[in-house]
Scaffold this motif. Structure first.
Motif, short mmCIF file in Angstrom:
data_model
loop_
_atom_site.label_atom_id
_atom_site.label_comp_id
_atom_site.label_asym_id
_atom_site.label_seq_id
_atom_site.Cartn_x
_atom_site.Cartn_y
_atom_site.Cartn_z
N VAL B 587 9.06 13.10 -13.31
CA VAL B 587 8.22 12.36 -12.37
C VAL B 587 7.68 13.28 -11.28
O VAL B 587 8.10 14.43 -11.14
N GLU B 588 6.73 12.70 -10.52
CA GLU B 588 6.13 13.36 -9.38
C GLU B 588 7.22 13.98 -8.48
O GLU B 588 8.20 13.32 -8.13
N LYS B 589 7.02 15.23 -8.09
CA LYS B 589 8.09 15.95 -7.39
C LYS B 589 8.34 15.45 -5.98
O LYS B 589 9.47 15.42 -5.51
N GLU B 590 7.24 15.10 -5.26
CA GLU B 590 7.43 14.82 -3.84
C GLU B 590 7.08 13.38 -3.47
O GLU B 590 6.44 13.12 -2.47
N GLU B 591 7.53 12.48 -4.30
CA GLU B 591 7.34 11.06 -4.02
C GLU B 591 8.29 10.62 -2.89
O GLU B 591 9.38 11.18 -2.75
N ILE B 592 7.86 9.63 -2.13
CA ILE B 592 8.65 9.18 -0.99
C ILE B 592 9.05 7.72 -1.20
O ILE B 592 8.27 6.93 -1.73
N VAL B 593 10.27 7.40 -0.77
CA VAL B 593 10.68 6.00 -0.79
C VAL B 593 10.20 5.35 0.51
O VAL B 593 10.68 5.67 1.59
N PHE B 594 9.21 4.49 0.39
CA PHE B 594 8.71 3.70 1.51
C PHE B 594 9.12 2.25 1.32
O PHE B 594 9.23 1.81 0.18
N PRO B 595 9.25 1.47 2.37
CA PRO B 595 9.30 1.90 3.76
C PRO B 595 10.65 2.53 4.07
O PRO B 595 11.57 2.46 3.26
N MET B 596 10.73 3.12 5.24
CA MET B 596 12.00 3.74 5.61
C MET B 596 12.26 3.52 7.09
O MET B 596 11.41 3.78 7.94
N VAL B 597 13.46 3.03 7.38
CA VAL B 597 13.91 2.96 8.76
C VAL B 597 14.71 4.24 9.01
O VAL B 597 15.76 4.43 8.39
N PRO B 598 14.21 5.14 9.86
CA PRO B 598 14.99 6.36 10.09
C PRO B 598 16.38 5.99 10.62
O PRO B 598 16.54 4.98 11.30
N ALA B 599 17.39 6.79 10.27
CA ALA B 599 18.75 6.50 10.68
C ALA B 599 18.80 6.31 12.20
O ALA B 599 18.31 7.13 12.95
N GLY B 600 19.35 5.18 12.62
CA GLY B 600 19.51 4.91 14.04
C GLY B 600 18.29 4.31 14.71
O GLY B 600 18.34 3.95 15.88
N ALA B 601 17.17 4.18 13.98
CA ALA B 601 15.98 3.58 14.58
C ALA B 601 16.10 2.06 14.54
O ALA B 601 16.96 1.50 13.86
N ASP B 602 15.20 1.40 15.29
CA ASP B 602 15.19 -0.06 15.26
C ASP B 602 14.80 -0.52 13.85
O ASP B 602 13.99 0.11 13.18
N LEU B 603 15.36 -1.65 13.46
CA LEU B 603 15.19 -2.09 12.08
C LEU B 603 13.72 -2.34 11.73
O LEU B 603 13.30 -2.16 10.58
N ASP B 604 12.92 -2.76 12.72
CA ASP B 604 11.51 -3.02 12.40
C ASP B 604 10.61 -1.84 12.75
O ASP B 604 9.39 -1.95 12.74
N ASP B 605 11.21 -0.71 13.06
CA ASP B 605 10.43 0.50 13.36
C ASP B 605 10.43 1.37 12.11
O ASP B 605 11.10 2.38 12.02
N MET B 606 9.65 0.93 11.12
CA MET B 606 9.72 1.55 9.81
C MET B 606 8.61 2.58 9.61
O MET B 606 7.50 2.40 10.11
N ILE B 607 8.93 3.61 8.86
CA ILE B 607 7.87 4.50 8.38
C ILE B 607 7.27 3.80 7.16
O ILE B 607 7.97 3.55 6.18
N ARG B 608 5.98 3.46 7.28
CA ARG B 608 5.34 2.72 6.20
C ARG B 608 4.42 3.64 5.42
O ARG B 608 3.88 4.60 5.94
N ARG B 609 4.20 3.28 4.17
CA ARG B 609 3.12 3.93 3.44
C ARG B 609 1.82 3.40 4.02
O ARG B 609 1.71 2.19 4.30
N PRO B 610 0.85 4.25 4.28
CA PRO B 610 -0.39 3.73 4.84
C PRO B 610 -1.07 2.76 3.87
O PRO B 610 -0.93 2.88 2.65
N THR B 611 -1.82 1.83 4.43
CA THR B 611 -2.65 0.95 3.59
C THR B 611 -3.78 1.82 3.05
O THR B 611 -4.06 2.90 3.58
N PRO B 612 -4.46 1.37 2.01
CA PRO B 612 -5.59 2.15 1.48
C PRO B 612 -6.59 2.49 2.58
O PRO B 612 -7.09 3.61 2.65
N ALA B 613 -6.87 1.53 3.48
CA ALA B 613 -7.84 1.78 4.54
C ALA B 613 -7.35 2.88 5.48
O ALA B 613 -8.10 3.80 5.85
N GLU B 614 -6.07 2.79 5.86
CA GLU B 614 -5.49 3.82 6.73
C GLU B 614 -5.52 5.18 6.06
O GLU B 614 -5.78 6.21 6.67
N PHE B 615 -5.25 5.15 4.77
CA PHE B 615 -5.19 6.39 4.01
C PHE B 615 -6.56 7.06 3.98
O PHE B 615 -6.69 8.28 4.22
N GLU B 616 -7.60 6.26 3.70
CA GLU B 616 -8.97 6.81 3.64
C GLU B 616 -9.39 7.33 5.01
O GLU B 616 -10.01 8.39 5.14
#
Lengths: 181, 651
Positions: B587-616
């Motif tokens: 598989v793709e070498k550098e795939e990321i598991v999204f979303p992710m709550v960094p350890a110790g961060a607030d539960l709703d403070d997630m690193i999200r995959r950008p939406t297509p619009a955000e990405f563009e």
């Protein structure tokens, strides 16, 4: 933060003390003193645990003690009228000049002198932790050569009795190896 | 009595048990026409007593590895053909297999090892079972009683070592206590909050003989009384909180399936209209296709689920323990909610999260108590809000139906780990028992393989034990040979226990092994990408050719490098009969598991995959910055802060 005194009845099985002390370390409980000894029941020992903590922490310790299979019953003695005693042996420097003063102090504290040597006395004193603290402060100027305390033992007053939950030793188990250590 | 005589006795007893089919004392009575098994007590060696006890506890498989101090018991096993022994290639494999067996069935799994290194090799598996409350009994040989404490050859203080990672353990000190110790061990392992129990048996006690007495009355331990029903006043208080709530969420954990409370959970959430969020080990507590089930919570849970938890006014935690991977920052966790916590282990209540109502009891009993009185009440507005959050998550999704537009983050032709899992889910109809290792593939499994039935996902949640997957899958398949079992492992964890391929071959265990190979310790790499400025220290792996490795063991293997090959490979794997088979997904070498709550961060403070619009948008910004580095006067549109938390825009 307050002083909490817990009393636990445990089965006399090898390793019980290790299980309890391991629990303190494993769950980061800060224990002031722990004393263990036999009870009137052949197969049960009793532990008295003193810890300085908030109520939630003491509650957490009670619950974790109950998780140990060998722990039969735990009581939080602060929730009921109880008596607590600590005992110390204190070897105090005492020459012929000041021996009288030390003996006077012992009388006031109802401490007993159980050994007399040329340069020191061994004093046995029993009471609440506070009393022992005061006594050692007062004899400190004479010079404390060595000291040992048993740690607190405690018991509920009157009808407040540590229940053994109708404890019966397991059938077929030999009592030859009974030791809490 | 001579050893020969004892052996004869053992054979007689074994035959009696076999005739009695159930192996219980009751069956034995019928077969013998005797009033009580103790009436015809026989003299057995300690080793035979071990085997007798295992039979009476309903054990059919023992996973283990022989050695000096356990040899008498291995010799006795030859006289007990009903006990099938599985020779693992490492004792760690034995404890994981016993664990996998236990998790697949709810029965107690048994691992056996010799003293010293044999026993210490079990340790990782025991700790894994402890963290996930899995019932296993480990039987270890010990040096003879007289040699204990002398640093004898292969001596180790295994009861001391396993003190904090067993529910209880025994060092057998007399042959007269052996049967009782083993009986208690099984009782403790399987009742209450289940967990591992270890029984350490000195070699001399295995050799000594005694009259074998197996008590028929139930085990009674004065200091061990698992709770059953919840306190009525607490149940009443819980019902009151449920009545008053407008935005309730049920947090369903492993305890639901362990207590067989699945039907009760379904009825509760349907009746009271409460969305159900799952912990990792809670997957299978309720069907993920159930309309009330919103999915997995926590560090890699659904964003909509974490938002719902943070916005809830009532959390109903059932058989879960508010693990840090589930709560994130405790200071900000579900601050506006009241909390009910039901658990069989009283020490879990108020451990991490202060609750308003704590109920100690067996979940099935407590849920029935609640069901007696819970009222029907619609929560439509609440479900609508969750649906809005979900719609946002779906925008960011990369695994999409074939006819949907591709997410721009996904380059053409790339094989994604997430996609592999989703295809596997669809091709197996969601009906397989999946056993994962630990890492990115584990989270993709949790995100993309929807489980309907209890005990259908087996994974090391609490301890996060790499190397768990393959042996646990072997144990699970041997426990449930009728089930399709997939070991889903990463290239890192697989290599920690890949020697157990030999065990699978020797036992002809039909386990399907999917190696999700990205050439990295992917989850660690992901953390390095986000939090250590992409310094990929010690995470790239030079791997063997996994297909050739399988072939060396005599295992057929298929390599998949493109999405188009997945279906054929999975179908061929499922069709293969008679033993293990391996599919390597490159598989793709550098795939990321999204979303992710960094350890110790607030539960709703997630690193999200950008939406297509955000990405563009980001892509245009980068292109513009490259073209005219100094004079970008166009106001850049704000990008969601979570989306830029990662330094890259990985898939």
């Amino acid at each position: 933060m307050a002083k909490h005194i817990l009393a636990a009845l445990v089965e006399n099985r090898p390793g019980v003390l290790a299980r309890v002390s391991n629990l303190f370390r494993r769950r980061s409980f800060n224990i002031d003193s722990l004393s263990v000894g036999r009870t009137q029941r052949e197969n049960l020992s009793r532990m008295t645990i003193v810890m300085e903590s908030d109520a939630a922490e003491a509650d957490r310790l009670v619950k974790n003690l109950y998780k140990l299979v060998d722990v039969v019953h735990v009581d939080h003695l602060h929730n009921q009228p109880s008596v607590a005693r600590d005992m110390a042996l204190v070897k105090v420097k005492a020459s012929s000049e000041n021996r009288r003063e030390v003996i006077q102090l012992c009388d006031i504290f109802r401490a007993r002198i159980i050994d007399v040597a040329a340069e020191s006395l061994v004093v046995e004193i029993t009471g609440e932790e506070e009393k022992l603290g005061h006594f050692t402060e007062l004899v400190r100027p004479f010079g404390i050569v060595e000291m040992v305390r048993t740690g607190v033992i405690a018991m509920g007053r009157g009808s407040h009795t540590l229940k053994d939950q109708g404890y019966k030793p397991n059938r077929g188990r030999s009592s030859s190896r009974r030791s809490v250590l | 009595m001579s050893d020969d005589k004892a052996a004869t006795n053992a054979e007689t007893l074994a035959k009696t048990l076999e005739a009695g089919a159930g192996g219980s004392a009751g069956a034995c009575e019928q077969a013998n026409g005797e009033a009580d098994i103790r009436a015809e007590a026989v003299v057995l060696t300690g080793a035979e007593i071990v085997c007798e006890c295992l039979l009476r506890e309903g054990v059919d498989i023992v996973f283990g590895y022989p050695g000096g101090a356990i040899l008498p018991t291995y010799d006795a096993l030859t006289r007990y053909p009903q006990l099938h022994h599985v020779l693992t290639r490492h004792e760690q494999g034995a404890s994981h297999m016993a664990d996998g067996y236990a998790r697949a069935t709810g029965k107690v799994g048994v691992a056996m090892a010799t003293s010293g290194p044999g026993a210490t090799n079990l340790v990782t598996g025991i700790a894994t079972a402890m963290m996930d409350s899995s019932p296993i009994v480990c039987i270890t040989g010990q040096v003879p009683t007289g040699a204990i404490g002398t640093d004898a050859f292969q001596e180790t203080d295994v009861t001391g070592i396993t003190l904090p990672i067993t529910k209880h353990n025994y060092l057998v000190t007399s042959i007269d206590e052996l049967a009782e110790d083993i009986r208690e061990a099984f009782h403790i392992a399987r009742t209450g909050r289940p967990g591992p129990v270890l029984v350490d048996i000195p070699k001399d006690i295995q050799i000594q003989t005694t009259e074998f007495v197996y008590p028929t009355e139930p085990v009674t331990l004065p200091g061990y009384k698992p709770p059953r029903r919840g306190r009525a006043d607490q149940v009443e208080a819980a019902l009151e909180l449920i009545r008053e709530s407008r935005r309730p969420v049920i947090l369903a954990g492993h305890g639901i399936s362990m207590a067989n409370a699945n039907a009760e959970l379904a009825e509760l959430c349907e009746r009271a209209q409460i969305p159900v969020a799952l912990t990792l080990l809670g997957k299978g507590a309720i069907s993920e296709r159930h309309p009330m089930c919103v999915g997995m919570m926590g560090m890699h849970g659904g964003a909509e689920v974490n938002h719902a938890i943070q916005q809830a006014d009532l959390l109903i935690a059932l058989g879960m323990r508010f693990d840090d991977r589930v709560t994130g920052n405790l200071a900000t966790y579900a601050k506006g909610s009241r909390k009910i916590h039901v658990d069989i282990d009283s020490s879990e209540i108020n451990k991490n999260v202060r609750v308003d109502v704590g109920i100690v009891g067996d979940l099935r009993e407590v849920l029935r108590q609640l069901l007696d009185r819970v009222e029907r009440r619609p929560n439509d507005a609440w479900f609508d809000r969750i649906a809005e959050w979900r719609a946002d998550s779906e925008l960011r999704e990369i695994v999409r139906p074939a006819d949907a537009p591709r997410h721009p983050a996904v380059s053409e032709g790339k094989l994604l780990g997430a996609q592999v899992i989703r295809d596997l889910f669809e091709l197996t109809g969601g009906n397989a028992v999946t056993v994962t290792d630990v890492g990115q593939h584990q989270m993709w499994e949790a995100q993309y393989y929807q489980h309907e039935r209890p005990h259908s996902l087996i994974t090391s949640g609490g301890l996060g034990t790499m190397g768990f997957g393959l042996p646990a899958a072997i144990g699970a398949k041997m426990a449930r040979p009728d089930q399709e079992v997939w070991a889903i492992v990463g290239d890192g964890g697989f290599q920690m226990t890949s020697m157990e391929l030999a065990t699978a071959v020797q036992e002809k265990v039909k386990v399907n092994i999917a190696v999700i190979n990205n050439g990295f310790l992917g989850m660690v790499r992901q953390w390095q990408e986000f939090f250590y400025e992409e310094r990929y220290n010690q995470t790239p792996m030079v791997n063997p050719d996994f297909c050739k490795l399988a072939e060396a063991y005599g295992i057929p293997a298929i390599r998949v490098t493109e999405r188009g090959q997945i279906e054929d490979a999975v179908n061929a794997t499922r069709a293969q009969a008679g033993g293990p088979i391996l599919v390597e997904f490159v598989v793709e070498k550098e795939e990321i598991v999204f979303p992710m709550v960094p350890a110790g961060a607030d539960l709703d403070d997630m690193i999200r995959r950008p939406t297509p619009a955000e990405f563009e948008q980001k892509r245009r910004e980068r292109a513009a910055a490259k073209a005219t580095p100094a004079e970008t006067d166009a106001e850049p549109e704000p990008v969601a802060p979570a989306a830029v938390a990662g330094t890259r825009f990985g898939v």
